[in-house]
Write a protein that holds these residues in place. Structure first.
Motif, mmCIF file in Angstrom:
data_model
loop_
_atom_site.group_PDB
_atom_site.id
_atom_site.type_symbol
_atom_site.label_atom_id
_atom_site.label_comp_id
_atom_site.label_asym_id
_atom_site.label_seq_id
_atom_site.Cartn_x
_atom_site.Cartn_y
_atom_site.Cartn_z
ATOM 1 N N LYS A 94 0.873 -1.182 0.000
ATOM 2 C CA LYS A 94 0.000 0.000 0.000
ATOM 3 C C LYS A 94 0.909 1.231 0.000
ATOM 4 C CE LYS A 94 -4.103 -1.878 0.253
ATOM 5 N NZ LYS A 94 -5.031 -1.765 -0.865
ATOM 6 N N ILE A 95 0.717 2.074 -1.008
ATOM 7 C CA ILE A 95 1.549 3.271 -1.111
ATOM 8 C C ILE A 95 0.911 4.409 -0.299
ATOM 9 C CG2 ILE A 95 2.442 5.030 -2.712
ATOM 10 C CD1 ILE A 95 2.584 2.818 -4.857
ATOM 11 N N GLY A 96 1.768 5.162 0.402
ATOM 12 C CA GLY A 96 1.290 6.288 1.221
ATOM 13 C C GLY A 96 2.027 6.284 2.543
ATOM 14 N N GLU A 97 1.906 7.388 3.283
ATOM 15 C CA GLU A 97 2.568 7.423 4.589
ATOM 16 C C GLU A 97 1.838 6.490 5.551
ATOM 17 O OE1 GLU A 97 3.379 11.352 6.015
ATOM 18 O OE2 GLU A 97 4.525 11.848 4.204
ATOM 19 N N ALA A 98 2.596 5.878 6.456
ATOM 20 C CA ALA A 98 2.045 4.841 7.344
ATOM 21 C C ALA A 98 0.830 5.357 8.123
ATOM 22 C CB ALA A 98 3.138 4.361 8.302
ATOM 23 N N LYS A 99 0.919 6.595 8.641
ATOM 24 C CA LYS A 99 -0.184 7.135 9.455
ATOM 25 C C LYS A 99 -1.440 7.358 8.598
ATOM 26 C CE LYS A 99 -1.148 11.243 12.204
ATOM 27 N NZ LYS A 99 -0.635 12.575 12.494
ATOM 28 N N GLU A 100 -1.190 7.852 7.390
ATOM 29 C CA GLU A 100 -2.289 8.120 6.442
ATOM 30 C C GLU A 100 -3.033 6.813 6.083
ATOM 31 O OE1 GLU A 100 -1.419 9.055 2.017
ATOM 32 O OE2 GLU A 100 -0.523 10.654 3.227
ATOM 33 N N ILE A 101 -2.283 5.773 5.746
ATOM 34 C CA ILE A 101 -2.899 4.481 5.379
ATOM 35 C C ILE A 101 -3.689 3.939 6.575
ATOM 36 C CG2 ILE A 101 -2.462 2.089 4.658
ATOM 37 C CD1 ILE A 101 0.148 3.114 3.318
ATOM 38 N N ALA A 102 -3.068 4.010 7.764
ATOM 39 C CA ALA A 102 -3.732 3.490 8.975
ATOM 40 C C ALA A 102 -5.014 4.255 9.254
ATOM 41 C CB ALA A 102 -2.789 3.572 10.170
ATOM 42 N N GLY A 103 -5.044 5.545 8.887
ATOM 43 C CA GLY A 103 -6.219 6.386 9.126
ATOM 44 C C GLY A 103 -7.439 5.909 8.361
ATOM 45 N N HIS A 104 -7.240 5.443 7.121
ATOM 46 C CA HIS A 104 -8.437 4.981 6.397
ATOM 47 C C HIS A 104 -8.574 3.471 6.355
ATOM 48 C CE1 HIS A 104 -6.077 4.404 2.723
ATOM 49 N NE2 HIS A 104 -5.547 5.595 2.921
ATOM 50 N N ASP A 105 -7.507 2.715 6.672
ATOM 51 C CA ASP A 105 -7.609 1.248 6.737
ATOM 52 C C ASP A 105 -6.644 0.736 7.815
ATOM 53 O OD1 ASP A 105 -7.767 -1.447 6.371
ATOM 54 O OD2 ASP A 105 -7.473 -1.423 4.198
ATOM 55 N N PRO A 106 -7.117 0.687 9.071
ATOM 56 C CA PRO A 106 -6.221 0.341 10.189
ATOM 57 C C PRO A 106 -5.554 -1.035 10.043
ATOM 58 C CG PRO A 106 -8.340 1.139 11.003
ATOM 59 C CD PRO A 106 -8.480 0.996 9.517
ATOM 60 N N GLN A 107 -6.188 -1.952 9.319
ATOM 61 C CA GLN A 107 -5.632 -3.315 9.236
ATOM 62 C C GLN A 107 -4.662 -3.509 8.068
ATOM 63 O OE1 GLN A 107 -6.049 -5.553 11.615
ATOM 64 N NE2 GLN A 107 -7.264 -3.948 12.618
ATOM 65 N N ALA A 108 -4.682 -2.593 7.090
ATOM 66 C CA ALA A 108 -3.982 -2.848 5.816
ATOM 67 C C ALA A 108 -2.498 -3.188 6.005
ATOM 68 C CB ALA A 108 -4.121 -1.644 4.897
ATOM 69 N N GLN A 109 -1.829 -2.396 6.831
ATOM 70 C CA GLN A 109 -0.375 -2.602 6.944
ATOM 71 C C GLN A 109 -0.034 -3.819 7.798
ATOM 72 O OE1 GLN A 109 1.555 1.672 6.560
ATOM 73 N NE2 GLN A 109 -0.308 1.720 7.787
ATOM 74 N N LEU A 110 -0.961 -4.165 8.715
ATOM 75 C CA LEU A 110 -0.739 -5.377 9.514
ATOM 76 C C LEU A 110 -0.939 -6.606 8.632
ATOM 77 C CD1 LEU A 110 -2.613 -4.175 12.711
ATOM 78 C CD2 LEU A 110 -0.178 -4.068 12.202
ATOM 79 N N ARG A 111 -1.923 -6.510 7.729
ATOM 80 C CA ARG A 111 -2.154 -7.605 6.776
ATOM 81 C C ARG A 111 -0.946 -7.759 5.841
ATOM 82 N NH1 ARG A 111 -6.213 -6.321 3.321
ATOM 83 N NH2 ARG A 111 -5.667 -8.332 2.427
ATOM 84 N N MET A 112 -0.358 -6.613 5.493
ATOM 85 C CA MET A 112 0.828 -6.642 4.619
ATOM 86 C C MET A 112 1.962 -7.443 5.292
ATOM 87 S SD MET A 112 2.674 -3.287 3.075
ATOM 88 C CE MET A 112 1.278 -2.220 3.062
ATOM 89 N N ILE A 113 2.133 -7.204 6.592
ATOM 90 C CA ILE A 113 3.167 -7.950 7.336
ATOM 91 C C ILE A 113 2.796 -9.435 7.363
ATOM 92 C CG2 ILE A 113 4.272 -8.239 9.598
ATOM 93 C CD1 ILE A 113 3.725 -5.176 10.034
ATOM 94 N N ASP A 114 1.500 -9.714 7.564
ATOM 95 C CA ASP A 114 1.051 -11.122 7.609
ATOM 96 C C ASP A 114 1.358 -11.853 6.302
ATOM 97 O OD1 ASP A 114 0.134 -11.050 10.142
ATOM 98 O OD2 ASP A 114 -1.974 -10.814 9.637
ATOM 99 N N VAL A 115 1.024 -11.217 5.173
ATOM 100 C CA VAL A 115 1.193 -11.916 3.887
ATOM 101 C C VAL A 115 2.669 -11.897 3.462
ATOM 102 C CG1 VAL A 115 0.521 -12.003 1.446
ATOM 103 C CG2 VAL A 115 -1.164 -11.363 3.174
ATOM 104 N N ASN A 116 3.280 -10.703 3.481
ATOM 105 C CA ASN A 116 4.637 -10.592 2.924
ATOM 106 C C ASN A 116 5.690 -11.303 3.789
ATOM 107 O OD1 ASN A 116 3.211 -8.939 1.246
ATOM 108 N ND2 ASN A 116 4.424 -7.104 1.575
ATOM 109 N N CYS A 117 5.490 -11.299 5.114
ATOM 110 C CA CYS A 117 6.513 -11.888 6.005
ATOM 111 C C CYS A 117 6.056 -13.207 6.633
ATOM 112 C CB CYS A 117 6.865 -10.913 7.131
ATOM 113 S SG CYS A 117 7.416 -9.311 6.564
ATOM 114 N N ARG A 118 4.917 -13.160 7.341
ATOM 115 C CA ARG A 118 4.515 -14.345 8.117
ATOM 116 C C ARG A 118 4.179 -15.520 7.195
ATOM 117 N NH1 ARG A 118 0.170 -16.784 10.707
ATOM 118 N NH2 ARG A 118 0.715 -17.554 12.775
ATOM 119 N N ALA A 119 3.371 -15.247 6.152
ATOM 120 C CA ALA A 119 2.951 -16.328 5.251
ATOM 121 C C ALA A 119 4.168 -16.917 4.529
ATOM 122 C CB ALA A 119 1.928 -15.815 4.248
#
Ligand code: NDP
Ligand code: AKB
Length: 259
Positions: A94-119
């Motif tokens: 997801k492109i954008g500043e971390a705070k900005e992305i979290a503001g409209h989709d709080p889960q997006a960056q956590l999901r990114m960690i789940d798929v890109n790293c954990r999975a």
């Protein structure tokens, strides 16, 4: 039974690997492919089976959920295959500043960690017991792993993990003859930038390469047992710059790169 396993096989880089792997390993019995969009996987299966005669087995599911791993593990336990190649291509950004992305989709960056790293880690550790001398793991990291990228911060951090994980694992597995390659492309023309949520920067558009070229280079590099695969002069330069340049110069360049 000799197999290859590819995640993120429904589009882009993962799909390209599925079409090219049969020419790389001529004695494969099956290719196992996974992603969420089952209808896309059916299309990939049809194309590859018609072209190569190799059986393509579909595992449709979400790598953020446990079920898909259980289904693949069940098959592994029942068939005890020799996994010649694992390609971990599933991922998103997801492109954008971390705070900005979290503001409209709080889960997006956590999901990114789940798929890109954990999975990616979970799949690798699950499949490793089924690999032997000469087996290969290709983890699709990114040029974004070479340095922090403000405006793409969490994504770049996930890819720094992927490159570091792959390089460490490559060293650990040398004694077993298993080859691990971190694939680090710059911008590639795939659906990635539809999912990433912002118009792509002019610099990225101007330097975009094809998934075909990236995958061709990655397979050649894996054949040569390279721990890191970088396609193209620009990204090779970026890798060196990431190691040598002072941080303020890197952040200036990243600012231009993201606009
Ligand atoms: N395009 C680029 O510029 C670059 C991409 N990369 C990396 O390459 C990899 C592939 O991306 P690319 O081919 O470009 O993009 P695409 O969007 O074309 O492909 C992403 C793949 O990941 C799968 N995927 C995403 N989320 C999940 C999930 N939760 N569970 C299962 N599968 C999932 C998608 O399948 P589905 O939606 O069907 O589940 C799809 O097959 C990613 O790791 C990306 O970070 C690296 C450098 C550059
Ligand atoms: C999406 C990517 O990983 C790419 N390297 C980029 O920086 O755009």
């Amino acid at each position: 039974m000799r197999i290859a396993v590819v995640t993120g096989a429904s589009s882009g880089i993962g799909r390209e690997f599925v079409t090219r792997i049969p020419a790389f390993y001529r004695q494969l019995d099956e290719i196992w492919i996974t992603a969420r969009r089952a209808e896309r996987l059916e299309q990939v299966k049809k194309t590859v089976e018609e072209k190569t005669g190799i059986y393509v087995r579909i595992f449709a599911g979400d790598l953020e959920k446990d079920l898909i791993y259980k289904q693949i593990l069940n098959r592994l336990e029942n068939q005890n295959p020799d996994v010649r190649m694992l390609v971990n291509a599933a991922g998103f950004g997801k492109i954008g500043e971390a705070k900005e992305i979290a503001g409209h989709d709080p889960q997006a960056q956590l999901r990114m960690i789940d798929v890109n790293c954990r999975a990616l880690t979970k799949m690798t550790l699950m499949i490793l017991p089924y690999m032997k001398k000469g087996s290969r793991i290709l983890n699709i990291s990114s040029g974004a792993s070479f340095c922090p990228q403000p405006g793409f911060t969490v994504y770049a951090a996930t890819k720094a993990y992927v490159t570091s994980f792959s390089r460490g694992l490559a060293e650990e597995l040398k004694k077993d003859g298993i080859i691990v390659t971190a694939v680090c492309p710059g911008p590639v023309d795939t659906e990635f930038f539809e999912v990433s949520g912002t118009n792509n920067s002019k610099a990225k558009q101007a330097t975009m390469v094809s998934a075909q070229d990236v995958v061709r280079t990655a397979l050649l590099d894996a054949k040569m047992k390279k721990p890191v695969s970088v396609h193209g002069t620009l990204m090779k330069g970026a890798r060196i710059a990431g190691k040598l340049m002072p941080e303020n110069v890197i952040f200036y360049a990243m600012d231009k790169w993201m606009k």
